[in-house]
Design an enzyme around this catalytic site. Structure first.
Site, mmCIF file in Angstrom:
data_model
loop_
_atom_site.group_PDB
_atom_site.id
_atom_site.type_symbol
_atom_site.label_atom_id
_atom_site.label_comp_id
_atom_site.label_asym_id
_atom_site.label_seq_id
_atom_site.Cartn_x
_atom_site.Cartn_y
_atom_site.Cartn_z
ATOM 1 N N ASP A 314 0.821 -1.204 0.000
ATOM 2 C CA ASP A 314 0.000 0.000 0.000
ATOM 3 C C ASP A 314 0.863 1.265 0.000
ATOM 4 O O ASP A 314 2.015 1.255 0.410
ATOM 5 C CB ASP A 314 -0.922 0.015 1.226
ATOM 6 C CG ASP A 314 -0.148 0.022 2.537
ATOM 7 O OD1 ASP A 314 0.872 -0.690 2.612
ATOM 8 O OD2 ASP A 314 -0.553 0.731 3.480
ATOM 9 N N GLU A 315 0.271 2.337 -0.453
ATOM 10 C CA GLU A 315 0.819 3.694 -0.327
ATOM 11 C C GLU A 315 2.273 3.821 -0.788
ATOM 12 O O GLU A 315 3.083 4.480 -0.154
ATOM 13 C CB GLU A 315 0.674 4.180 1.119
ATOM 14 C CG GLU A 315 -0.782 4.317 1.539
ATOM 15 C CD GLU A 315 -0.957 4.767 2.972
ATOM 16 O OE1 GLU A 315 -1.876 5.564 3.237
ATOM 17 O OE2 GLU A 315 -0.196 4.299 3.844
#
Length: 513
Positions: A314-315
């Site tokens: 993620d991210e």
């Protein structure tokens, strides 16, 4: 003898419930169980003793007397090994299970049936048949931003298994620290574990610590899912092995977050204690870094008896889509090669080389942000399935009220108890069959949670709300907000007796002990 039928305050509510006479407990009451269910019986006896002071003897005696709690194991299993039945009709609490997991969940129901009056403690009468809606019912504890020791994690396991959660997802690595000892790369914990968010003290789990957590979780029928978050959220690696990392990417979103919370910007190779995200990354298409990732996943898989390893994903805001796809393809294959099923946050769904069968964990909103639903659907197209963790209703670290001192608000917060309860997993990602959703998970990130009291205050009562979504039938008559808020109101006294702090929400008319 006549009795007044009452609806027990059970959370999650069972599949079916009918009234029956209560069973009064005395100093002569016992917990009777066959050899294969002695551990579950002892857990129940311990819980009853802690709550009531009654020391019930655990025995495998074939006879039973009035006031006993009797476990039976049937070999003709239903569709779920977690199913069970409870019947108090004949003066004993008769528990029928089809496997040890069902017996343990039945024990949690019996705990909630405990009540007392002027005559003493009793088990509220009931005839129950129960089984879970979803096989995967998870909670996540972030031990990277703030570290929590073995005993604290055990407390979390006890509290969450009491609501029939059966998965503990441990977020073991992030920008603020690396929390699991590696024999192949010892500097990860020697150099990158000492601090935590807000400059607090860090820590890490030795291999023996991790084994103790896994074993304890298993004794409560919870599977541990370890997460090693890559390629982003890896600033801690810059402190220990900078040769595997890319330069720190200071984007506008990073400087904005640092200014908002009056925190320092991250510096490559130095410990980071702030709350910014998206600025760190491992190297892409680098043979040495790929070997590092493969070895870390090999070690983690070898230490984890459960079927899953979470690779994060993620991210990764400073990584191009092309580089991200190449890395996720490599990392997901690395997990799959260990014999484990990879799990990844939903962004990984956009990687065309994602290992077949990888499970996606969706953390977007109830109304998906642009592209998030496409990324989630890609896991199903790729032969995998989905875990639903919509951030605006299931993230336990969101503030419960706007003025609450703990938590954040970025996910459309604050998140009320009602919001945490009144959502339906099958309504979020269109075009995905209900059979592709294996369950739900309630994550708790710990930027602002510095102690276990903080953790529990953020978690309860919202964790109980999500637990009912995960377990109870969608169309059950009691699966309503009004019913839930009335039932959970009586749980405060048990939380208090067990040392579990909670948010004293004004949405609930709490019932005093």
């Amino acid at each position: 003898m006549t009795f007044v039928a009452t609806t027990p305050s059970l959370v999650p509510f069972p599949e079916s419930l009918a009234p029956a006479p209560p069973v009064h407990l005395t100093g002569m009451s016992r917990v009777v169980a066959p050899a294969g269910l002695q551990r579950e019986a002892q857990c129940l006896a311990n819980a009853i003793a802690a709550r009531t002071g009654l020391e019930l003897v655990v025995t495998d005696s074939a006879d039973m007397t009035s006031g006993d709690i009797v476990f039976r194991l049937e070999t003709d299993a239903p569709l779920s090994v977690e199913a069970y039945r409870i019947d108090t009709t004949d003066g004993v609490v008769e528990v029928t299970a089809f496997a040890s997991a069902g017996a343990f969940w039945a024990a949690q129901t019996v705990r909630q049936l405990l009540s007392h009056d002027h005559d003493g403690w009793f088990i509220t009468g009931a005839r129950i048949a129960d089984a879970p809606r979803y096989a995967y019912r998870g909670v996540m504890l972030d031990v990277a931003r703030h570290f929590f020791g073995v005993d604290d994690v055990k407390r979390y396991i006890d509290a969450m298994s009491g609501y029939k959660y059966n998965v503990l997802h441990l977020h073991l690595t992030d920008d603020q620290g690396w929390r699991l000892q590696s024999e192949s790369f010892p500097q990860l914990t020697e150099k990158a574990s000492a601090t935590a968010a807000l400059g607090d003290r860090g820590g890490f789990y030795t291999q023996a610590d991790y084994a103790e957590i896994v074993a304890y979780a298993a004794s409560r029928h919870m599977t541990v899912v370890p997460e090693i978050d890559v390629p982003g959220h890896t600033h801690a690696v810059t402190v220990a092995y900078p040769e595997f990392t890319k330069p720190t990417a200071i984007m506008d979103s990073v400087t904005d977050t640092a200014k908002l919370f009056q925190q320092d910007l991250p510096i490559h190779g130095e410990s980071y204690v702030g709350w910014c995200v998206g600025f760190s990354s491992l190297k892409i298409d680098d043979p040495a870094t790929d070997a590092f990732v493969r070895e870390i996943f090999r070690e983690v898989a070898a230490a984890t008896p459960g079927p899953y390893v979470h690779l994060g994903g993620d991210e990764s805001l400073g990584t191009t889509d092309e580089d991200f796809a190449a890395f996720i393809a490599m990392a997901s294959r690395a997990v799959a090669e260990t014999g484990k099923t990879p799990i990844a946050w939903h962004e990984a769904g956009k990687a065309p080389g994602l290992a077949a069968g990888t499970i996606g964990q969706y953390w977007g909103y109830l109304q998906p942000q642009p592209g998030y639903d496409d990324e989630a659907r890609a896991f199903v197209t790729n032969g995998g399935s989905l875990i639903l963790s919509p951030a605006d209703v299931s993230y336990l670290d969101m503030k419960p009220t706007a003025d609450h001192p703990l938590g954040l608000i970025w996910a459309n917060g604050p998140t009320s108890v009602e919001s945490a309860y009144t959502w339906e997993p099958t309504d979020i990602i269109s075009g995905v069959p209900a059979s592709a959703i294996i369950g739900v998970e309630a994550p708790l990130w710990t930027e602002s949670a510095r102690t276990m009291d903080d953790v529990f205050t953020l978690a309860f009562p919202r964790a109980a709300a999500v637990a009912e979504i995960a377990w109870s039938p969608q169309d059950a008559p009691e699966r309503t907000w009004d019913s839930f808020r009335a039932r959970v109101a009586s749980h405060a006294s048990a939380w208090q007796s067990e040392g579990i702090t909670f948010h004293n929400s004004e949405e609930i008319s709490w019932i005093p002990a």
